[in-house]
Write a protein that holds these residues in place. Structure first.
Motif, short mmCIF file in Angstrom:
data_model
loop_
_atom_site.label_atom_id
_atom_site.label_comp_id
_atom_site.label_asym_id
_atom_site.label_seq_id
_atom_site.Cartn_x
_atom_site.Cartn_y
_atom_site.Cartn_z
N UNK A 218 0.83 -1.21 0.00
CA UNK A 218 0.00 0.00 0.00
C UNK A 218 0.86 1.25 0.00
N UNK A 219 1.95 1.25 0.78
CA UNK A 219 2.85 2.40 0.80
C UNK A 219 3.45 2.64 -0.58
N UNK A 220 3.89 1.60 -1.23
CA UNK A 220 4.50 1.75 -2.56
C UNK A 220 3.48 2.24 -3.58
N UNK B 218 -2.20 14.49 10.42
CA UNK B 218 -1.30 14.13 9.33
C UNK B 218 -1.26 12.61 9.15
N UNK B 219 -1.15 11.89 10.25
CA UNK B 219 -1.17 10.43 10.21
C UNK B 219 -2.49 9.91 9.63
N UNK B 220 -3.59 10.51 10.05
CA UNK B 220 -4.89 10.08 9.55
C UNK B 220 -5.00 10.25 8.04
N UNK B 221 -4.44 11.34 7.52
CA UNK B 221 -4.48 11.57 6.07
C UNK B 221 -3.71 10.49 5.32
N UNK B 222 -2.53 10.15 5.82
CA UNK B 222 -1.74 9.09 5.19
C UNK B 222 -2.47 7.76 5.30
N UNK C 92 2.28 10.34 -2.12
CA UNK C 92 3.22 10.33 -0.99
C UNK C 92 4.07 11.60 -0.97
N UNK C 93 4.52 12.03 -2.13
CA UNK C 93 5.37 13.22 -2.18
C UNK C 93 4.62 14.47 -1.75
N UNK C 94 3.29 14.45 -1.84
CA UNK C 94 2.49 15.57 -1.32
C UNK C 94 2.62 15.64 0.20
N UNK C 95 2.67 14.49 0.85
CA UNK C 95 2.87 14.46 2.30
C UNK C 95 4.24 15.03 2.67
N UNK C 96 5.24 14.69 1.90
CA UNK C 96 6.58 15.22 2.15
C UNK C 96 6.58 16.74 2.01
N UNK D 8 -5.20 7.41 2.80
CA UNK D 8 -4.66 7.11 1.47
C UNK D 8 -4.29 5.63 1.36
N UNK D 9 -3.68 5.09 2.40
CA UNK D 9 -3.32 3.67 2.40
C UNK D 9 -4.55 2.79 2.35
N UNK D 10 -5.58 3.15 3.11
CA UNK D 10 -6.76 2.32 3.21
C UNK D 10 -7.64 2.39 1.96
#
Length: 288
Positions: free
Chosen positions: A22-24, A67-71, A32-36, A74-76
């Motif tokens: 899911x991360x990949x 921030x964690x919830x947003x990631x 992912x780069x938006x989170x960075x 996305x994963x879920x």
């Protein structure tokens, strides 16, 4: 439906594989780069003018909770079985223990350039090229324990030092405050070197490489670290039920922190949400 965040050391082989996949995929989609970029944008210090939300401020904890919830959302969307596991660095303290395994985050960086060469996030695998950050390196780097200037991960007693403080935060609401749970956990101390970093901050320094600085999100361990920080906040909330997020009201015009910190019922940029609305996560997730 409430889901569970698990201790990373308890994940099954299948759970590890699904988390990595899911991360990949979130990375492949460009999300992912938006989170960075977001973390870099909100990586502001005491000395800078304007509002501080993510660091060196009372909202450090609710900001990273959201921030964690947003990631996690996305994963879920990729795999509804996935949640962010937490890394308890008071217990899993070895550079070869979980989460530094080939089937999860990979290991330490090589001596020559600190490039991570093992695991699914290694540059050579072709799935984790760094595109946002403060250096020109395209590969993930780590320096676990800092070989040239060794430091240790925080201990249980150091974490307890923060947990036992019943006050959430105190004026001047920044990195210089010496009382209150928030900064004892965030970890801005006095002096130089290891003595000036406590708990959260020292873990970033211990991992080293990409985890040092605003672009620390480039290392997936960022999320596992902050899931544990979030769990610690939950434990503090249960232990000190009569105490809440501070400040309850914004500092007035005569304060040096006027318009520089977020009060309990003020909006927390970049979201349309307040710290008060983020105090209770029980309807969204729980910790195993």
């Amino acid at each position: 439906m409430v889901y569970t965040r698990k201790d990373v050391s308890t994940l099954t082989r299948t759970e590890k594989r699904r988390f990595v996949k899911a991360m990949l995929e979130v990375k492949r989609r460009g999300e992912y780069d938006e989170f960075v970029r977001t973390h870099i944008e909100y990586y502001t210090a005491d000395g800078e003018d304007g509002l501080r939300t993510a660091h060196m401020a009372p909202s450090f904890l609710p900001w990273h909770r959201r921030f964690l919830l947003d990631l996690e959302r996305a994963l879920r969307k990729v795999d509804s079985s996935v949640s962010v596991p937490y890394w308890d660095w008071t217990r899993d303290r070895s550079p070869t223990a979980t989460p530094w395994t080939a089937d999860l985050l990979g290991g330490n960086g090589r001596r020559s350039d600190r490039q991570v060469t093992t695991g699914p996030f290694a540059y050579a695998e072709g799935n984790w090229t760094l595109k946002e950050g403060v250096t020109d390196e395209e590969f993930l780097t780590r320096d676990l324990g800092r070989a040239r200037d060794p430091i240790e991960l925080p201990t249980r007693s150091e974490l307890e030092w923060a947990l036992k403080d019943p006050l959430y935060d105190a004026s001047p609401w920044d990195s210089t405050v010496r009382k209150g749970f928030r900064n004892k956990l965030e970890g801005w101390g006095t002096g130089r070197g290891s003595a000036s970093w406590h708990n959260h901050n020292r873990v970033h320094r211990w991992v080293g490489g990409a985890m040092v600085g605003g672009a620390s999100v480039n290392d997936p361990v960022f999320w596992m670290h902050h899931a544990f920080i979030d769990l610690v906040w939950s434990r503090w909330q249960r232990r000190h039920r009569e105490h809440r997020y501070l400040p309850a009201k914004p500092p007035g015009p005569s304060s040096a922190q006027y318009r520089r910190v977020v009060a309990r019922n003020q909006k927390l940029p970049p979201w349309d949400v307040t710290p008060e609305q983020l105090e209770d996560h029980g309807r969204i997730y729980r910790y195993a």
